[in-house]
Design a protein around this motif. Structure first.
Motif, PDB file in Angstrom:
ATOM      1  N   VAL A  76       0.823  -1.211   0.000  1.00  0.00           N
ATOM      2  CA  VAL A  76       0.000   0.000   0.000  1.00  0.00           C
ATOM      3  C   VAL A  76       0.857   1.261   0.000  1.00  0.00           C
ATOM      4  CG1 VAL A  76      -1.629   1.358   1.394  1.00  0.00           C
ATOM      5  CG2 VAL A  76      -1.996  -1.093   1.078  1.00  0.00           C
ATOM      6  N   PHE A  77       0.428   2.251  -0.786  1.00  0.00           N
ATOM      7  CA  PHE A  77       0.991   3.595  -0.740  1.00  0.00           C
ATOM      8  C   PHE A  77      -0.153   4.586  -0.917  1.00  0.00           C
ATOM      9  CE2 PHE A  77       0.898   2.567  -5.221  1.00  0.00           C
ATOM     10  CZ  PHE A  77       0.550   3.748  -5.849  1.00  0.00           C
ATOM     11  N   TYR A  78       0.135   5.865  -0.635  1.00  0.00           N
ATOM     12  CA  TYR A  78      -0.896   6.910  -0.698  1.00  0.00           C
ATOM     13  C   TYR A  78      -0.419   8.043  -1.599  1.00  0.00           C
ATOM     14  CZ  TYR A  78      -2.950   4.437   3.221  1.00  0.00           C
ATOM     15  OH  TYR A  78      -3.511   3.453   4.017  1.00  0.00           O
ATOM     16  N   THR A  79      -1.390   8.698  -2.260  1.00  0.00           N
ATOM     17  CA  THR A  79      -1.035   9.763  -3.187  1.00  0.00           C
ATOM     18  C   THR A  79      -2.262  10.588  -3.545  1.00  0.00           C
ATOM     19  OG1 THR A  79       0.175  10.241  -5.242  1.00  0.00           O
ATOM     20  CG2 THR A  79      -1.411   8.419  -5.306  1.00  0.00           C
ATOM     21  N   ASN A  80      -2.046  11.546  -4.419  1.00  0.00           N
ATOM     22  CA  ASN A  80      -3.123  12.369  -4.975  1.00  0.00           C
ATOM     23  C   ASN A  80      -3.701  11.643  -6.190  1.00  0.00           C
ATOM     24  OD1 ASN A  80      -4.478  14.403  -6.609  1.00  0.00           O
ATOM     25  ND2 ASN A  80      -3.502  15.957  -5.341  1.00  0.00           N
ATOM     26  N   TYR A  81      -4.991  11.347  -6.168  1.00  0.00           N
ATOM     27  CA  TYR A  81      -5.614  10.623  -7.276  1.00  0.00           C
ATOM     28  C   TYR A  81      -5.601  11.415  -8.579  1.00  0.00           C
ATOM     29  CZ  TYR A  81      -7.588   7.396  -3.764  1.00  0.00           C
ATOM     30  OH  TYR A  81      -7.766   6.486  -2.763  1.00  0.00           O
ATOM     31  N   LEU A  82      -5.421  12.768  -8.495  1.00  0.00           N
ATOM     32  CA  LEU A  82      -5.419  13.599  -9.688  1.00  0.00           C
ATOM     33  C   LEU A  82      -4.014  13.918 -10.188  1.00  0.00           C
ATOM     34  CD1 LEU A  82      -8.270  16.111  -8.709  1.00  0.00           C
ATOM     35  CD2 LEU A  82      -8.436  13.971 -10.007  1.00  0.00           C
ATOM     36  N   SER A  83      -3.011  13.312  -9.547  1.00  0.00           N
ATOM     37  CA  SER A  83      -1.633  13.472 -10.013  1.00  0.00           C
ATOM     38  C   SER A  83      -1.443  12.721 -11.326  1.00  0.00           C
ATOM     39  CB  SER A  83      -0.666  12.914  -8.963  1.00  0.00           C
ATOM     40  OG  SER A  83      -0.873  11.511  -8.814  1.00  0.00           O
ATOM     41  N   ARG A  84      -0.275  12.866 -11.926  1.00  0.00           N
ATOM     42  CA  ARG A  84      -0.009  12.150 -13.173  1.00  0.00           C
ATOM     43  C   ARG A  84      -0.156  10.644 -12.979  1.00  0.00           C
ATOM     44  NH1 ARG A  84       5.281  12.283 -17.277  1.00  0.00           N
ATOM     45  NH2 ARG A  84       4.672  10.413 -18.434  1.00  0.00           N
ATOM     46  N   LYS A  85       0.439  10.126 -11.900  1.00  0.00           N
ATOM     47  CA  LYS A  85       0.341   8.678 -11.679  1.00  0.00           C
ATOM     48  C   LYS A  85      -1.095   8.265 -11.421  1.00  0.00           C
ATOM     49  CE  LYS A  85       2.103   9.161  -6.926  1.00  0.00           C
ATOM     50  NZ  LYS A  85       2.467  10.599  -7.108  1.00  0.00           N
ATOM     51  N   GLY A  86      -1.853   9.102 -10.687  1.00  0.00           N
ATOM     52  CA  GLY A  86      -3.243   8.777 -10.427  1.00  0.00           C
ATOM     53  C   GLY A  86      -4.064   8.704 -11.704  1.00  0.00           C
ATOM     54  N   LYS A  87      -3.824   9.631 -12.604  1.00  0.00           N
ATOM     55  CA  LYS A  87      -4.554   9.636 -13.874  1.00  0.00           C
ATOM     56  C   LYS A  87      -4.165   8.441 -14.739  1.00  0.00           C
ATOM     57  CE  LYS A  87      -5.248  14.647 -14.011  1.00  0.00           C
ATOM     58  NZ  LYS A  87      -4.884  15.929 -14.677  1.00  0.00           N
ATOM     59  N   GLU A  88      -2.864   8.081 -14.710  1.00  0.00           N
ATOM     60  CA  GLU A  88      -2.432   6.910 -15.476  1.00  0.00           C
ATOM     61  C   GLU A  88      -3.035   5.632 -14.904  1.00  0.00           C
ATOM     62  OE1 GLU A  88       1.815   8.673 -17.149  1.00  0.00           O
ATOM     63  OE2 GLU A  88       1.843   7.091 -15.639  1.00  0.00           O
ATOM     64  N   ILE A  89      -3.059   5.539 -13.574  1.00  0.00           N
ATOM     65  CA  ILE A  89      -3.621   4.356 -12.927  1.00  0.00           C
ATOM     66  C   ILE A  89      -5.102   4.203 -13.260  1.00  0.00           C
ATOM     67  CG2 ILE A  89      -4.226   3.367 -10.669  1.00  0.00           C
ATOM     68  CD1 ILE A  89      -1.559   4.685  -9.646  1.00  0.00           C
ATOM     69  N   SER A 172     -11.032  14.694  -1.100  1.00  0.00           N
ATOM     70  CA  SER A 172     -11.651  13.598  -1.856  1.00  0.00           C
ATOM     71  C   SER A 172     -10.710  13.055  -2.916  1.00  0.00           C
ATOM     72  CB  SER A 172     -12.948  14.080  -2.511  1.00  0.00           C
ATOM     73  OG  SER A 172     -12.676  15.154  -3.406  1.00  0.00           O
ATOM     74  N   PHE A 173      -9.720  13.883  -3.319  1.00  0.00           N
ATOM     75  CA  PHE A 173      -8.797  13.490  -4.382  1.00  0.00           C
ATOM     76  C   PHE A 173      -7.531  12.821  -3.846  1.00  0.00           C
ATOM     77  CE2 PHE A 173      -8.180  18.059  -3.455  1.00  0.00           C
ATOM     78  CZ  PHE A 173      -6.881  18.044  -2.976  1.00  0.00           C
ATOM     79  N   TRP A 174      -7.534  12.457  -2.580  1.00  0.00           N
ATOM     80  CA  TRP A 174      -6.325  11.892  -1.967  1.00  0.00           C
ATOM     81  C   TRP A 174      -6.661  10.567  -1.286  1.00  0.00           C
ATOM     82  CZ3 TRP A 174      -4.284  10.011   2.447  1.00  0.00           C
ATOM     83  CH2 TRP A 174      -2.887  10.021   2.610  1.00  0.00           C
ATOM     84  N   GLY A 175      -5.790   9.573  -1.446  1.00  0.00           N
ATOM     85  CA  GLY A 175      -6.043   8.296  -0.780  1.00  0.00           C
ATOM     86  C   GLY A 175      -5.022   7.244  -1.163  1.00  0.00           C
ATOM     87  N   GLY A 176      -5.341   6.006  -0.821  1.00  0.00           N
ATOM     88  CA  GLY A 176      -4.376   4.931  -0.985  1.00  0.00           C
ATOM     89  C   GLY A 176      -4.684   3.984  -2.127  1.00  0.00           C
ATOM     90  N   TYR A 177      -3.631   3.301  -2.549  1.00  0.00           N
ATOM     91  CA  TYR A 177      -3.727   2.205  -3.512  1.00  0.00           C
ATOM     92  C   TYR A 177      -3.059   0.980  -2.912  1.00  0.00           C
ATOM     93  CZ  TYR A 177      -4.683   5.592  -7.299  1.00  0.00           C
ATOM     94  OH  TYR A 177      -5.212   6.566  -8.098  1.00  0.00           O
ATOM     95  N   ILE A 178      -3.540  -0.177  -3.272  1.00  0.00           N
ATOM     96  CA  ILE A 178      -2.843  -1.415  -2.965  1.00  0.00           C
ATOM     97  C   ILE A 178      -2.381  -2.052  -4.268  1.00  0.00           C
ATOM     98  CG2 ILE A 178      -5.014  -2.757  -2.864  1.00  0.00           C
ATOM     99  CD1 ILE A 178      -3.568  -4.519  -0.715  1.00  0.00           C
ATOM    100  N   VAL A 179      -1.119  -2.432  -4.310  1.00  0.00           N
ATOM    101  CA  VAL A 179      -0.567  -3.149  -5.455  1.00  0.00           C
ATOM    102  C   VAL A 179      -0.723  -4.636  -5.173  1.00  0.00           C
ATOM    103  CG1 VAL A 179       1.474  -3.603  -6.860  1.00  0.00           C
ATOM    104  CG2 VAL A 179       1.107  -1.316  -5.880  1.00  0.00           C
ATOM    105  N   LYS A 180      -1.579  -5.300  -5.942  1.00  0.00           N
ATOM    106  CA  LYS A 180      -1.780  -6.735  -5.788  1.00  0.00           C
ATOM    107  C   LYS A 180      -0.844  -7.454  -6.752  1.00  0.00           C
ATOM    108  CE  LYS A 180      -6.429  -6.556  -3.923  1.00  0.00           C
ATOM    109  NZ  LYS A 180      -7.817  -7.086  -3.981  1.00  0.00           N
ATOM    110  N   PRO A 181       0.193  -8.104  -6.224  1.00  0.00           N
ATOM    111  CA  PRO A 181       1.257  -8.610  -7.096  1.00  0.00           C
ATOM    112  C   PRO A 181       0.865  -9.844  -7.890  1.00  0.00           C
ATOM    113  CG  PRO A 181       1.671  -9.245  -4.830  1.00  0.00           C
ATOM    114  CD  PRO A 181       0.467  -8.342  -4.804  1.00  0.00           C
TER     115      PRO A 181
END
Length: 215
Positions: A76-89, A172-181
């Motif tokens: 798990v990591f946390y970030t801005n969902y509207l960042s570049r990585k968030g938009k790509e994800i 609302s634009f900030w939160g976590g992701y889990i990488v499921k390997p």
């Protein structure tokens, strides 16, 4: 720097070895063991990981983020969902992670699929952060162009004053992701570039296949 000098930069790795027999059946547990050893070795920012994402048409981007949770089903990591990585994800939810612990001469590579963690989990982590970091998350339009740093600092100062005596709301634009390997590779540097590479490949919801790769 002189090109010849760059070409001659190298180190021989002799710290340890890695075999199929001395790795755990579950790669998450193997990662936890190595993670604990990285902490014990006082690796700086031992939870720092390179996160690579890609656009829907395959253009990659990468950056360092911090691991904030290890769970049986992922990282798990946390970030801005509207960042570049968030938009790509949002458009292409596959990613790769890389950890590198130089003093142990070790590397871990992870490939998997990203999912958002629950709002409740994101809320809990957000409010565990220093208040200054909470204000920073609210103030920063991450990855967007801004005219100057002074704009960011003014926004932070205004918000810090506004929430001086009250709780900062999680954006609302900030939160976590889990990488499921789907794949986890453990790399141990060895002498003469004959490195050890033990790879786990997910074969179903519960089971992994463990193999050795040539360096």
């Amino acid at each position: 720097m002189d090109q010849q000098k760059i070409e001659n930069l190298r180190a021989d790795y002799t710290a340890s070895s890695l075999s199929e027999n001395n790795t755990k059946a579950d790669p998450i547990k193997q990662f936890e063991a190595w993670f604990a050893e990285a902490e014990a070795a006082k690796e700086p920012e031992f939870n720092a990981m390179n996160l690579a994402t890609a656009t829907s048409d395959g253009r990659p981007s990468a950056r360092i983020v911090l691991l904030k949770g290890i769970y049986p089903d992922g990282f798990v990591f946390y970030t801005n969902y509207l960042s570049r990585k968030g938009k790509e994800i949002a458009k292409n939810p596959v990613c790769a992670l890389t950890f590198f612990w130089p003093s142990l001469e070790r590397q871990v590579r992870i490939e998997g699929v990203l999912e958002k963690v629950s709002k409740e989990q994101s809320e809990k982590y957000f409010h565990s952060r220093p208040k200054s970091s909470q204000v920073g998350a609210l103030a920063s339009p991450q990855s967007q162009e801004i005219a100057g740093r002074e704009i960011l600092e003014k926004k932070w100062n205004d918000l810090a004053a506004e929430y001086d005596d009250k709780e900062v709301p999680k954006p609302s634009f900030w939160g976590g992701y889990i990488v499921k390997p789907r794949m986890i590779e453990f790399w141990q540097g060895r002498t003469s570039r004959l490195h050890d590479r033990i790879v786990y490949k997910k074969i179903d919801n519960k089971n992994w296949k463990k193999v050795r790769l040539a360096p």
